[in-house]
Write a protein that holds these residues in place. Structure first.
Motif, short mmCIF file in Angstrom:
data_model
loop_
_atom_site.label_atom_id
_atom_site.label_comp_id
_atom_site.label_asym_id
_atom_site.label_seq_id
_atom_site.Cartn_x
_atom_site.Cartn_y
_atom_site.Cartn_z
N LEU A 140 0.86 -1.19 0.00
CA LEU A 140 0.00 0.00 0.00
C LEU A 140 0.89 1.24 0.00
CD1 LEU A 140 -2.60 -1.13 2.70
CD2 LEU A 140 -2.96 -1.04 0.22
N PRO A 141 1.64 1.47 -1.08
CA PRO A 141 2.60 2.59 -1.09
C PRO A 141 1.91 3.93 -0.89
CG PRO A 141 2.26 1.71 -3.30
CD PRO A 141 1.61 0.76 -2.36
N LEU A 142 2.63 4.82 -0.24
CA LEU A 142 2.11 6.16 0.07
C LEU A 142 2.23 7.07 -1.14
CD1 LEU A 142 1.10 8.16 2.33
CD2 LEU A 142 3.52 8.77 2.62
N ARG A 143 1.21 7.87 -1.34
CA ARG A 143 1.27 8.97 -2.30
C ARG A 143 1.31 10.27 -1.48
NH1 ARG A 143 -3.31 9.68 -4.38
NH2 ARG A 143 -2.52 10.96 -6.08
N PHE A 144 2.21 11.17 -1.86
CA PHE A 144 2.32 12.40 -1.09
C PHE A 144 2.74 13.55 -1.99
CE2 PHE A 144 6.53 10.43 -0.81
CZ PHE A 144 7.40 11.49 -1.08
N GLN A 145 2.45 14.76 -1.52
CA GLN A 145 2.85 15.98 -2.22
C GLN A 145 3.40 16.96 -1.20
OE1 GLN A 145 -0.02 19.02 -3.83
NE2 GLN A 145 0.79 18.32 -5.81
N GLU A 146 4.64 17.38 -1.37
CA GLU A 146 5.28 18.36 -0.49
C GLU A 146 4.98 19.76 -0.99
OE1 GLU A 146 9.17 15.64 0.71
OE2 GLU A 146 9.26 16.99 -1.03
N ARG A 147 4.64 20.65 -0.06
CA ARG A 147 4.26 22.01 -0.43
C ARG A 147 5.00 23.02 0.45
NH1 ARG A 147 -2.25 20.65 -0.19
NH2 ARG A 147 -2.25 19.07 -1.86
N HIS A 148 5.71 23.91 -0.20
CA HIS A 148 6.34 25.06 0.46
C HIS A 148 7.29 24.64 1.59
CE1 HIS A 148 3.11 26.96 -1.73
NE2 HIS A 148 2.21 26.40 -0.96
N THR A 173 -3.06 4.70 -2.15
CA THR A 173 -3.14 4.15 -3.51
C THR A 173 -4.38 3.28 -3.63
OG1 THR A 173 -1.68 2.38 -2.76
CG2 THR A 173 -0.67 4.20 -3.96
N THR A 174 -4.66 2.53 -2.57
CA THR A 174 -5.85 1.69 -2.50
C THR A 174 -6.55 1.95 -1.18
OG1 THR A 174 -4.76 -0.02 -3.82
CG2 THR A 174 -6.73 -0.68 -2.60
N GLU A 217 -10.51 1.43 1.23
CA GLU A 217 -11.75 0.69 1.39
C GLU A 217 -12.61 1.38 2.44
OE1 GLU A 217 -13.02 -3.64 3.12
OE2 GLU A 217 -11.41 -3.62 1.61
N VAL A 218 -13.90 1.57 2.14
CA VAL A 218 -14.85 2.17 3.07
C VAL A 218 -16.07 1.27 3.15
CG1 VAL A 218 -16.21 4.21 3.66
CG2 VAL A 218 -14.06 4.49 2.43
N GLN A 219 -16.27 0.68 4.31
CA GLN A 219 -17.41 -0.21 4.56
C GLN A 219 -17.59 -1.24 3.44
OE1 GLN A 219 -20.72 2.49 5.55
NE2 GLN A 219 -20.40 1.94 7.71
N GLY A 220 -16.50 -1.90 3.09
CA GLY A 220 -16.55 -2.97 2.10
C GLY A 220 -16.45 -2.52 0.66
N HIS A 221 -16.44 -1.23 0.42
CA HIS A 221 -16.33 -0.72 -0.95
C HIS A 221 -14.88 -0.32 -1.20
CE1 HIS A 221 -20.71 -0.51 -1.72
NE2 HIS A 221 -20.78 -0.35 -0.42
N ARG A 222 -14.20 -1.12 -2.00
CA ARG A 222 -12.78 -0.92 -2.25
C ARG A 222 -12.57 -0.10 -3.52
NH1 ARG A 222 -8.72 -4.11 0.10
NH2 ARG A 222 -6.66 -3.99 -0.90
N GLY A 223 -11.55 0.74 -3.50
CA GLY A 223 -11.28 1.58 -4.66
C GLY A 223 -9.81 1.88 -4.79
N SER A 224 -9.44 2.43 -5.94
CA SER A 224 -8.06 2.84 -6.22
C SER A 224 -8.02 4.36 -6.31
CB SER A 224 -7.58 2.22 -7.53
OG SER A 224 -6.29 2.69 -7.86
N LEU A 225 -6.90 4.94 -5.87
CA LEU A 225 -6.76 6.40 -5.89
C LEU A 225 -5.40 6.78 -6.45
CD1 LEU A 225 -8.04 9.07 -5.39
CD2 LEU A 225 -7.64 8.82 -2.96
N THR A 226 -5.09 6.23 -7.61
CA THR A 226 -3.85 6.61 -8.28
C THR A 226 -4.08 7.63 -9.37
OG1 THR A 226 -4.08 4.72 -9.77
CG2 THR A 226 -2.75 4.39 -7.79
#
Length: 652
Positions: free
Chosen positions: A191-199, A248-249, A251-260
């Motif tokens: 479950l690799p982390l996605r991140f964005q550094e700002r300022h 990246t992946t 799940e909310v109350q059994g509903h799994r999704g991707s966020l890439t």
């Protein structure tokens, strides 16, 4: 729901209060903690509070569960920083808490008080319109009567909602300095982390390591002086260090999704609500009858939107997954209410019955726009997007489905001028909501002023406002009775001595862009200033733009002119018998990158004096080095807006 700035970052809480052995030992006063004397002078400058240490950790247990721990100690320097001695924590059926701890230390660093059950109040976080919500919050209050002192809070939160990861921004308020702060994320390699550094300050970057089976990401900040938003500058979030994180992946109350990608997030939302747009047969028949003689696609949309506005109202239901999954359209049809998701979904179903395809769209309303370069759940509202596929000229109609009076296709300042995530069967697409510039945001005013020999006057004004310029007045028109409208208008006028003799607000339903017309009659006992045989008059009746102050020291941020508009004023002054013009203001014309401004005054053939003023300002951004030029631009406008004409009594 609107909360004080200090509480804008909500922390999850569900159960009781624990006190540790370490804190009890500290209460004995044998070892100082965070003595104020050790604070660097640079951190106290312009600060009401200083975060002495903040340690935040996000542990990703699985695609559907996270554990967040926070330890923060803040020195409160004065009364203006007292909010930092309180802590609001949010919880619902998707979260629980392991512990909450708190201690107060005096200026010397000796523990004087620990958090007790009586220091914590539990509230339902009702927004005033939700029919049902499981949102609750607890406020821990450790404020002290004398300053300075230090407050430490610690808590651990378990969440079964992994759609939202932390955005770490330790410097979350003005006049808040940071001595030391760190942020760690521990996550499985799967479950690799996605991140964005700002300022981030120069030299600060993520430290990546491994701890057993977990990948570890860590950031640390030190010695951040207090910040302050500057006039016509960006919001604090554009100035201070932050790290946004997302899964990246999830799940909310059994509903799994991707966020890439935006496509993935949109697909999860779309599939979550698939099949919930079915209408009762009677409603489908009603829609068919409503649009059977409609000559075109836009007319069908208008009729359906009118039906929606006249038969539904906005009432939010937020329980568990209800933050993302809509109430079925049949339920909305039966009850007549729903939240933004439900009403947009219902309108989509009505349009489908009318033979018009539409799509729900996620948007961040009434806040800064989303960051399109970092796919993540940044949204708080749903609207409807209707592409015109059968029109001679391709176009798009946007619908705000929660309002009973918003004009067809108008988004306003709430959801206009920003990006949205269109939810389609193929996934999410980033699109732009309608843009409103100076051509749309107009205020046009004509005034007739009848002056007498003593300087008193009566005036009749007609003002037409369009686009964003009419938003506030539309709320008055549709939200208040005429007496209250008149009171609000009177409070907003930049006049010291007047009475209102006539008042009316109306809207123009036929206008291409929403329009509010205002009629205003005024009695002005001191419009002109008499002096011997002369009367001095400022012809600019209501449109005086204030000057802006020059910065103290060097300006730090860019100039952000966030609102584009166009103002046009024509004031006709009817000169009393026996007077003539002695002098009138010289014409002014300013043309700059910041905007354009002009005034001109002339005598009409019938002896009436006519004053014409125009001001056009763009929505734009300039480097901070241009601020002195902007100050000068505003100074010249302010001086011209106050220019006087002189009338003199003729010899008899």
């Amino acid at each position: 729901m609107s909360l004080p700035m200090r509480f804008s970052s909500l922390f999850l809480l569900n159960t009781g209060i624990c006190l540790t052995t370490a804190l009890a030992a500290a209460a004995g006063g044998k070892e100082p903690h965070y003595p104020v004397a050790t604070l660097a002078p640079a951190l106290r400058e312009n600060a009401h509070a200083v975060i002495r240490t903040e340690e935040e950790t996000l542990l990703v247990k699985s695609a559907g569960r996270t554990v967040r721990t926070v330890r923060r100690a803040t020195t409160v320097l004065d009364e203006a920083g007292a909010n930092w001695a309180t802590q609001l924590v949010y919880y619902d059926q998707l979260s629980s808490v392991s512990y909450l701890r708190g201690t107060v230390y005096d200026a010397e660093g000796q523990a004087v008080r620990q958090l007790r059950a009586s220091d914590v109040k539990d509230y339902g976080l009702s927004d005033g319109f939700s029919l049902a919500t499981d949102a609750r919050g607890r406020v821990a209050d450790l404020r002290q009567p004398s300053y300075p002192y230090t407050v430490s809070f610690e808590y651990e939160v378990v969440s079964d909602n992994s759609l939202f990861y932390t955005t770490w921004q330790p410097q979350s308020d003005e006049q808040l300095a940071v001595e030391q702060a760190s942020f760690r994320v521990l996550t499985p390699a799967s479950l690799p982390l996605r991140f964005q550094e700002r300022h981030l300050p120069k030299g600060v970057a993520v430290a990546h390591s491994q701890q057993g089976d977990l990948q570890v990401y860590q950031w640390e900040l030190t010695a951040l002086p207090a910040q302050e938003e500057e006039p016509y500058g960006p919001p604090l979030s554009e100035m201070v260090p932050a790290v946004a994180t997302a899964p990246t992946t999830f799940e909310v109350q059994g509903h799994r999704g991707s966020l890439t990608s935006w496509q993935d997030l949109g697909l999860w939302n779309y599939e979550l609500n698939t099949g919930r747009d079915v209408l009762p047969e009677a409603v489908q028949a009603r829609v068919a009858a409503l649009v059977k003689d409609a000559p075109d696609e836009r007319t069908r949309i208008r009729r359906v939107y009118d039906m929606l506005q006249s038969s539904t109202r906005y009432v939010s239901v937020q329980l568990g997954l209800g933050g993302w999954q809509t109430i079925p359209a049949t339920n909305v049809s039966n009850t007549g209410y729903g939240d933004c998701k439900a009403l947009s979904n219902y309108c989509m179903a009505l349009l489908k019955a009318a033979g018009v395809q539409s799509y729900c769209a996620l948007v961040r309303a009434d806040e800064p726009d989303i960051r399109t370069d970092f796919p993540s759940n940044q949204f708080n509202h749903v609207v409807l997007c209707v592409p015109l596929t059968k029109a001679a000229k391709r176009d798009t109609v946007w619908l705000e489905c929660t309002s009973q009076n918003t004009a067809l296709g108008y988004m306003g300042s709430f959801t206009g001028n920003r990006h949205a995530l269109l939810l389609t069967p193929g996934g999410g697409q980033i699109v732009c909501t309608p843009r409103y510039g100076a051509a749309e945001n107009r205020r046009e005013r004509r005034a007739d002023v009848y002056l007498d020999a003593q300087g008193s006057a009566t005036a009749m004004l007609h003002t037409r406002r369009t686009g964003l310029e009419q938003d506030q007045f539309s709320q008055l028109l549709h939200g208040l009775d005429p007496a209250q409208q008149k009171k609000r208008i009177a409070e907003s006028l930049p006049l010291s001595n007047f009475s209102i003799s006539k008042f009316a607000l109306t809207d123009d339903a036929k206008a291409a862009i929403p329009t509010i017309n205002e009629t205003l009659g005024l009695t002005l006992p001191q419009f002109g200033t008499p002096s011997g045989r002369r009367v001095f008059v400022v012809p600019n009746l209501l449109s005086r733009l204030p000057a802006v102050s020059a910065p103290v020291g060097e300006r730090q941020t860019d100039i952000w002119l966030a609102s584009a508009f166009s103002h046009a004023d024509t004031v006709r002054i009817h000169v009393p018998a026996g007077f003539q013009t002695e002098s009138i203001p010289a014409p002014v014309k300013l043309t700059t990158a910041f905007g354009t401004y002009s005034t001109q005054m002339q005598t009409l053939p019938d002896g009436t004096l006519q004053y014409v003023r125009s001001l056009h300002m763009p929505r734009t951004r300039f480097p901070r080095t241009e601020y002195p030029a902007y100050v000068e631009f505003r100074r010249k406008i302010n001086a011209a807006d106050k220019a006087q004409l002189v009338l003199v009594k003729t010899e008899s």
